[in-house]
Design a protein around this motif. Structure first.
Motif, short mmCIF file in Angstrom:
data_model
loop_
_atom_site.label_atom_id
_atom_site.label_comp_id
_atom_site.label_asym_id
_atom_site.label_seq_id
_atom_site.Cartn_x
_atom_site.Cartn_y
_atom_site.Cartn_z
N THR A 35 0.91 -1.25 -0.01
CA THR A 35 0.16 -0.10 0.17
C THR A 35 0.96 1.21 0.08
O THR A 35 2.10 1.29 0.04
CB THR A 35 -1.01 -0.02 1.27
N GLU A 36 0.14 2.47 -0.20
CA GLU A 36 0.72 3.63 0.18
C GLU A 36 1.17 3.50 1.51
O GLU A 36 0.82 3.03 2.20
CB GLU A 36 -0.15 4.92 -0.28
N SER A 37 2.13 4.71 1.82
CA SER A 37 2.39 4.90 3.28
C SER A 37 1.57 5.63 3.98
O SER A 37 1.72 6.85 4.37
CB SER A 37 3.98 5.38 3.23
N GLU A 38 0.65 4.96 4.21
CA GLU A 38 -0.67 5.84 5.07
C GLU A 38 -1.05 5.08 6.19
O GLU A 38 -2.31 5.48 6.73
CB GLU A 38 -1.75 6.28 4.01
N TYR A 39 -0.71 4.08 6.83
CA TYR A 39 -1.19 3.17 7.85
C TYR A 39 -0.16 3.03 8.96
O TYR A 39 0.68 3.31 8.82
CB TYR A 39 -1.56 1.92 7.13
N THR A 40 -0.68 2.26 9.82
CA THR A 40 0.22 1.64 11.02
C THR A 40 -0.30 0.24 11.16
O THR A 40 -1.69 0.21 11.33
CB THR A 40 -0.02 2.61 12.19
N MET A 41 0.67 -0.51 11.46
CA MET A 41 0.33 -1.94 11.66
C MET A 41 0.52 -2.19 13.05
O MET A 41 1.67 -1.94 13.64
CB MET A 41 0.97 -3.00 10.76
N PHE A 42 -0.11 -2.92 13.92
CA PHE A 42 0.09 -3.38 15.33
C PHE A 42 0.03 -4.71 15.53
O PHE A 42 -0.62 -5.45 14.80
CB PHE A 42 -1.06 -2.87 16.26
#
Length: 135
Positions: A35-42
């Motif tokens: 994806t584009e760099s618009e998220y955060t994964m936990f």
């Protein structure tokens, strides 16, 4: 794409070789996508969660799924009570991604946004499959 088909982007336990990949056994794999760099994964312990805000790209796979498979995925993901779905634009068309809007605890971030590589590192360190939140 058939009228009843959906594109889905998966990033965690639904990826090939992970614990829930059997749910996509009949789906058409469209390959790897980031994806584009618009998220955060936990890291929620046994599975990840993605929030629709942040500065990280998420690595995963795209699938074309039929209506029944989409319903099965919704059930697995606890949609709409636990996860929500949003659409992202991919080279194959708009795809659903499951996101969590609010985390009730402070979880470790999966810094590079790739659950499979993250788990491989944890396996090598002997710490995978533990409940690893910082709460």
């Amino acid at each position: 794409m058939k009228g009843n088909d959906f594109l889905v982007f998966v990033y965690g336990t639904l990826r090939k070789g992970e614990s829930n990949d059997a749910l996509l056994q009949e789906a058409e794999s469209l390959g790897f996508y980031e994806t584009e760099s618009e998220y955060t994964m936990f890291d929620l312990g046994y599975f990840p969660a993605v929030t629709p805000s942040g500065k990280t790209s998420i690595s995963g796979e795209l699938y074309r799924v039929d209506q029944q498979t989409a319903k099965n995925l919704d059930q697995l993901e606890g949609y709409p009570s636990y996860y929500d779905r949003i659409q992202i634009t991919t080279p194959m068309g708009d795809a659903w991604i499951y996101v969590i809007h609010h985390l009730t605890e402070d979880y470790d971030e999966v810094e590079k946004g790739d659950w499979v590589k993250y788990c491989a590192r944890k396996d090598a360190q002997g710490v995978r499959n533990g409940y690893r939140h910082r709460g």
